[in-house]
Structures are given as structure tokens and as C-alpha cells.
Scaffold this active site. Sequence first.
Site, PDB file in Angstrom:
ATOM      1  N   LYS A 197       0.849  -1.203   0.000  1.00 19.32           N
ATOM      2  CA  LYS A 197       0.000   0.000   0.000  1.00 19.32           C
ATOM      3  C   LYS A 197       0.883   1.252   0.000  1.00 19.32           C
ATOM      4  O   LYS A 197       2.090   1.171   0.315  1.00 19.32           O
ATOM      5  CB  LYS A 197      -0.892  -0.019   1.244  1.00 19.32           C
TER       6      LYS A 197
ATOM      7  N   ARG B  79     -10.448   1.703  14.991  1.00 22.36           N
ATOM      8  CA  ARG B  79     -10.444   2.289  13.653  1.00 22.36           C
ATOM      9  C   ARG B  79     -11.456   1.465  12.844  1.00 22.36           C
ATOM     10  O   ARG B  79     -12.632   1.706  12.935  1.00 22.36           O
ATOM     11  CB  ARG B  79      -9.042   2.245  13.041  1.00 22.36           C
TER      12      ARG B  79
ATOM     13  N   TYR C 252      15.119  31.697  -0.892  1.00 21.24           N
ATOM     14  CA  TYR C 252      13.915  32.469  -0.530  1.00 21.24           C
ATOM     15  C   TYR C 252      13.937  32.876   0.933  1.00 21.24           C
ATOM     16  O   TYR C 252      14.330  32.096   1.804  1.00 21.24           O
ATOM     17  CB  TYR C 252      12.663  31.614  -0.743  1.00 21.24           C
TER      18      TYR C 252
ATOM     19  N   MET D 203      10.493  24.444  -4.269  1.00 13.60           N
ATOM     20  CA  MET D 203       9.679  23.412  -4.903  1.00 13.60           C
ATOM     21  C   MET D 203      10.555  22.418  -5.675  1.00 13.60           C
ATOM     22  O   MET D 203      10.356  21.220  -5.597  1.00 13.60           O
ATOM     23  CB  MET D 203       8.668  24.064  -5.848  1.00 13.60           C
TER      24      MET D 203
END
Length: 396
Positions: free
Chosen positions: A39, A137, A283, A331
Site C-alpha cells: 500500500k 479504527r 527564498y 519546490m
Amino acid sequence: MQPTSWIELSRKALRHNVQVLRSASESGGRRPLLCTMVKGNAYGHGLEPVARELVAAGVPWLGTCDLREIEELRQKGLPAALYNVGWLPPDHAARAVQLDARLVVYDEAVVAACSEAARLAGLRANLHVKVETGNNRQGLRHDDAVRMAVRIGRDPHLRLEGLSTHFADVEDTTDHRFARAQLERFETTAAAVRTALGLPPAGHPDDHLLCHASNTAAVLLWPEVCGGLVRAGIGVYGLWPSKETRLSASELGRRHLELQPVLTWKARIAQLRDVPTGEYVGYGRTFRTVRPTRLALLPIGYYDGYDRGLSNLGQVLVCGQRARVIGRVAMNIVTVDVTDCPQVAVGDEAVLLGAQAARDGEGDRISADEMAGWLGTIHYEVTTRLGQHLPRVVVQ
Ligand SMILES: *Cc1c(COP(=O)(O)O)cnc(C)c1O
């Protein structure tokens, strides 16, 4: 064409870990089925290549979390049983049954949809009832779990293939009393289901009900509780569930267990620049050089899964030694200080996660654990966040 950033997966490490988990789960002559969890894009390692390698290593079951993963694995034609642990709404569940996935269930609407889909397709759907034992859960408490198991057992289009539960607290502590209590509750419910359906008791030669609770931590710590199947995720990728699990294993005398990390994340150095003292970097001008500094720019950033929280904090490997991340992670660009590594050149490999050798043969490693520590999270999150777009390459 060589990519600018990619992930290498070690076949040798993956096979080694499968072997460790397999032998750790075998005790007293029992050999539980190994279901390796793929998964979350195989914990970020890459669903398809990992699944392919696991199947080639003889792993019979793969664990998915949603219909998309089931569809992808079926499209690739991998001959493995697929066991889905995540929530599937009734329409997804019906489709998953058509694809011959095995499903965890705890909801009558889903069970009814599976029965109908199996009837239409002329199959029997294999279902596993989730038993609530302390996690709150998924899962049904004792009476409801027994009722659902009986309902499935009596439906001609369904097969009650298994019962499962999930530990709340094996890896977060070295005190396993709560987990033991969960296991007792699970065994009580399993015994009631067997009685209600007239099934043979656990361990009987005709017993085919798969009762399963163990994740990686439980496999490593308690081979005796593995049942008919184990669901191992993090260990397959060569990572210990936690420090506590490692400590517990050594307290239990299981020091011989050794896992090998499968993943190495690399990027090529895109640019080098020499800047004088007193210059800002990146930045927000969050870093100012205090010496003449050689900067290396790496062509990755938070888009690729290099967390912005590593700004002015993370380290990467260049020439087999550590280089600090300076300024903000952007990014698509991370800047590191390579002043102490004068031989570095544009195009050289930097390692963001994993090991790198130095020219003199030594070297270093940045583990997912260490990065998780910098970020105040767990290694599961570090690897699962790696961008799906990064190419995955299997190496020996
Ligand atoms: C993810 C998952 C596992 C595997 O847990 P690890 O700690 O990674 O071994 C086992 N069971 C279920 C239900 C899961 O969702």
C-alpha cells in the site's frame, strides 16, 4: 538518458528482508502465509517494481489499500493474491471482487455488494472480517463480528477466508500488555466464530480459516502469534518499525535479526557556485554565508518529497560525506554547502536518502529514521511521501 533524480531499489536487500521476515514468522513447524504490504505506493518505494520483485522472490500475497492499487497490480498481471486493507465503498468493493481481490470487511453494505458482484461474475468472494480489539479504527466488536462472520459463512457467493485485527501499540512501547490483551480478545472472537460455523479448531489439519494480527513488529517479536498469515510492511523495506521494537527484540534475545534498507534516493548536481562571505541564499534570505562558500544546487525540492521542514536543517551525501542544506528548500531546488568537498563536479551524484561510498572507500548513510528525526515524524511518512514521478530503478 539519465534522469536528474531517481530512486534505486536494492533487489538483494529486498530478498534478504523477505527471508528474515519469513523465517522470523515461522515457529513450531507453522509456516504462515507472507502478505507483504505494498500500500502507499509500496511505502513510497514504487508499487510496480516492488510488487514484481516480491512476486519473483516467492511472496504469495500482496497487501493493498485501495481500488487503484488493485487495478494497477491486476493490469500488470502479477500472479499474487491481493488483500485489500483499506476502505472500499460498495461500488469499489464490487469491482475489487471482479478483480479477484480479497477484502477486509466490517460493513454490511460492502458485504452485500461483494455477494452480488460474486454472483454476477460466477465467483466466490473471499472476505476477512475485521475484529475490533482496541484500536477503534476499522472492525466490529465481538458480537457483531461473529454475526457478520456467520452471515458470510452461510452466503453461497462468499467465503469467510479469514479474521483479522490490528495492534494499536506494538511498536510504540516495550510494554506489550495492551497488545497481548488485544490478542486474547481476538482469539476469543475467533473461537466463537469457529464454534458458530462448526469449523475445526485452530491448528487442526482441516483448519483453513486464516486468523491474522501480526504486522512487522509482531512478526519480529512474537513468532508464536503469527496465525495463518502475517501482514508485514515496513520490515520488507529494511526499516525497523521503531527504536522500541529494536530494543524489545534485543531484550527477547533476537539480536540476530538484521534488516537492510532497500531504497537510495539520488540526484545529480545541477550547478556549482562560489559565493563570498555575507551573501544570502534562497527564498526569505534565511541563510547568510559566514565564509567563502561553494554551493551545489540539487534539482529536487518539496515537490519530489524533500520536505520543506529540512530547510537549513537537512544533510545530503556528496563525495561520501555530509553536506548541509542551506537556505529554504524550494519546490524544485535544494541548495547544499559543498565547500569541504573541493573535488565535486556538476553531474556528480548526491544521495538524499541511503548510503554513499567515499573515494577512499569509507562513506556514510542517511537513513529514513534520521531524516524522520530531523522532521519530528516517523520514517513511514518520509518514504511514503517520495514523489510517484521519480523513476524507480532496481539494482542488484
Ligand atoms: C500497513 C498495515 C500493516 C503493516 O504494518 P507495518 O508496521 O508496516 O509492518 C499491517 N496490517 C495492516 C492492516 C496495515 O494497514
